[in-house]
Design an enzyme around this catalytic site. Structure first.
Site, PDB file in Angstrom:
ATOM      1  N   HIS A 198       0.722  -1.332  -0.112  1.00 27.15           N
ATOM      2  CA  HIS A 198       0.128  -0.090   0.183  1.00 27.15           C
ATOM      3  C   HIS A 198       0.558   1.018  -0.116  1.00 27.15           C
ATOM      4  O   HIS A 198       1.761   1.552   1.129  1.00 27.15           O
ATOM      5  CB  HIS A 198      -0.638  -0.256   1.151  1.00 27.15           C
ATOM      6  CG  HIS A 198      -1.593  -0.937   1.905  1.00 27.15           C
ATOM      7  ND1 HIS A 198      -2.983  -0.877   0.417  1.00 27.15           N
ATOM      8  CD2 HIS A 198      -2.136  -2.484   1.907  1.00 27.15           C
ATOM      9  CE1 HIS A 198      -3.606  -2.014   0.945  1.00 27.15           C
ATOM     10  NE2 HIS A 198      -3.091  -2.437   1.664  1.00 27.15           N
ATOM     11  N   VAL A 199       0.989   1.805  -1.397  1.00 24.97           N
ATOM     12  CA  VAL A 199       2.157   2.647  -1.661  1.00 24.97           C
ATOM     13  C   VAL A 199       1.200   3.924  -2.561  1.00 24.97           C
ATOM     14  O   VAL A 199       1.387   3.576  -3.555  1.00 24.97           O
ATOM     15  CB  VAL A 199       3.478   2.510  -1.643  1.00 24.97           C
ATOM     16  CG1 VAL A 199       3.720   1.782  -2.864  1.00 24.97           C
ATOM     17  CG2 VAL A 199       4.608   3.631  -0.801  1.00 24.97           C
TER      18      VAL A 199
END
Length: 443
Positions: A198-199
């Site tokens: 998650h980035v």
């Protein structure tokens, strides 16, 4: 009285002639001997050269030396080690990347006379890497990412690629130093690899690092918001304790807050900045990517067109998996059959959010107005996804998505195109289908 002829001129001439003849005979004999040895040595050298050339040819044609030469070499190696001090020879093997450039040298010591695989057969053939061999899945929260990660774990074991899944879920925005460190760590993963976290989008080329291929999946923005809202409070079917990881210390009055109250009374969790969630994953790390507006929206669209191989929509997940299998067969071959298998279904059903319900129509209308940039982006992605399916000629197995009635009523009305415009659009679409994606690898 006898005459002494030894001192006479005639005798002297005869003696000199005799000596000269004898010397000439010795010289001729020596020359003949030297000539005989030279011809023999020359023949020996030529024969040796012929054998060497023949042996070299035989070596190359058969991928290595004949057995007898290996036995002789082994014998000489044992003999040499038992009679002379060991001599150490340095060897090095060069690992080349897919551009054919030397990336590193690995040195090793070995005893002289020992037979090695590299000496006998040459260096091993370089591993043929698939293209692309560097894939990043910067997964968007509550958009089916856990479902896809479960599939990737099975696929990584089956297809022998490196899957690196980060356990960091709450740090999507990074400092410049953190960006560089993460990109270098990603680039150092042995290829082929698929990295997932998650980035927000990372621009590798900005720091002169080779840019990987991106993939992602999004969903209807309101549905994503509702799924996240209830998951933070009540977890999923794996157990209600899962919400404690995401929201430690949440008080009961906040946990059981009615979602309609949260939306209509403008609680921070249901206000504009918190609702601007999907676009930053594609806009990037720029501070302006966090502000709901046209700049972030347009930059996100541009990054999708330039850096993402595929962005699918969760509502048509089976078609997304089919496209991934078509575009990245070395990662996703058989993914749909795995997804439909009973064993996977049993695991995948555990990721659904519990206690989720739909807000009132009034609350949904307020949400839609606050998420207009998110819906603009979602519509763009959906259209691009459908266009990709048409270009490849993919026969859909998922039901096409439809907007809820209240969204259709809220959407801005546009003028219907003229017949000429419709014909031009159809012609352009047919040309795109014929020309585009000719490089795609068929499964």
């Amino acid at each position: 009285m006898m005459k002494n002829y030894s001192n006479s001129p005639r005798n002297k001439n005869q003696t000199l002639n005799h000596t000269r003849d004898r010397n000439n005979k010795k010289s001729n004999g020596l020359s003949a001997t030297l000539l005989r040895f030279s011809l023999r040595d020359y023949g020996f050298c030529m024969a040796t050269l012929f054998l060497f050339c023949f042996g070299s040819l035989f070596y190359q044609l058969n991928g290595g030396p004949p057995k007898i030469l290996l036995e002789i070499r082994q014998y000489l190696g044992v003999f040499g080690k038992s009679h002379w001090p060991n001599r150490m020879a340095w060897r090095h093997s060069v690992h080349r990347d897919r551009q054919g450039k030397a990336s590193h040298l690995a040195f090793k010591k070995e005893n002289k006379g020992d037979s090695t695989f590299i000496d006998d057969h040459g260096p091993p053939a370089p591993k043929v890497l698939p293209f692309p061999s560097q894939v990043v899945y910067n997964r968007v929260g509550k958009c089916g990412s856990r479902t896809v990660v479960l599939l990737l774990r099975i696929l990584a074991e089956r297809h022998q690629f490196n899957l690196v899944s980060s356990d960091i879920h709450n740090k999507t925005r990074l400092t410049k130093h953190e960006q560089v460190d993460l990109m270098r760590n990603i680039s150092n993963i042995p290829q082929p690899f698929l990295y997932t976290r998650h980035v927000h989008f990372l621009n590798f080329t900005r720091f002169r690092i080779e840019q990987p291929v991106y993939i992602n999946i999004i969903r209807d923005p309101i549905n994503r918001f509702l799924s996240n809202y209830f998951f933070r409070r009540f977890g999923d079917w794996r157990g209600e304790q899962n919400h404690l990881v995401r929201t430690p210390g949440m008080k009961d009055d906040e946990r059981y807050l009615d979602i309609n109250v949260c939306i209509l009374e403008n609680y921070p969790e249901c206000s504009n900045p918190r609702l601007f969630y999907i676009i930053p994953y594609f806009c990037g790390q720029h501070p302006q990517c966090r502000d709901p507006g046209l700049w972030a929206l347009e930059r996100a669209k541009q990054n999708v067109l330039e850096n993402f191989l595929l962005v699918g929509i969760l509502e048509e997940l089976e078609d997304v998996l089919l496209l991934l299998e078509r575009l990245l067969p070395h990662f996703f071959t058989d993914v749909l059959s795995i997804y439909k298998s009973p064993d996977y279904r049993k695991m995948g059903n555990m990721t659904g959010t519990v206690r989720k319900h739909t807000p009132t129509l009034e609350a949904l209308q307020v949400l839609y107005q606050r998420m207009r940039y998110e819906y603009d982006f979602y519509t763009f992605i959906r259209d691009q996804f459908h266009l990709m399916k048409k270009k490849i000629g993919l026969r859909s197995v998922s039901r096409p998505t439809h907007q809820p009635n209240f969204l259709l009523n809220l959407a801005l009305k546009t003028q219907e195109p003229l017949e000429e415009e419709e014909e031009e659009e159809e012609q352009e679409l047919e040309e795109d289908i014929e020309d585009a994606n000719s490089w795609l690898v068929q499964p």
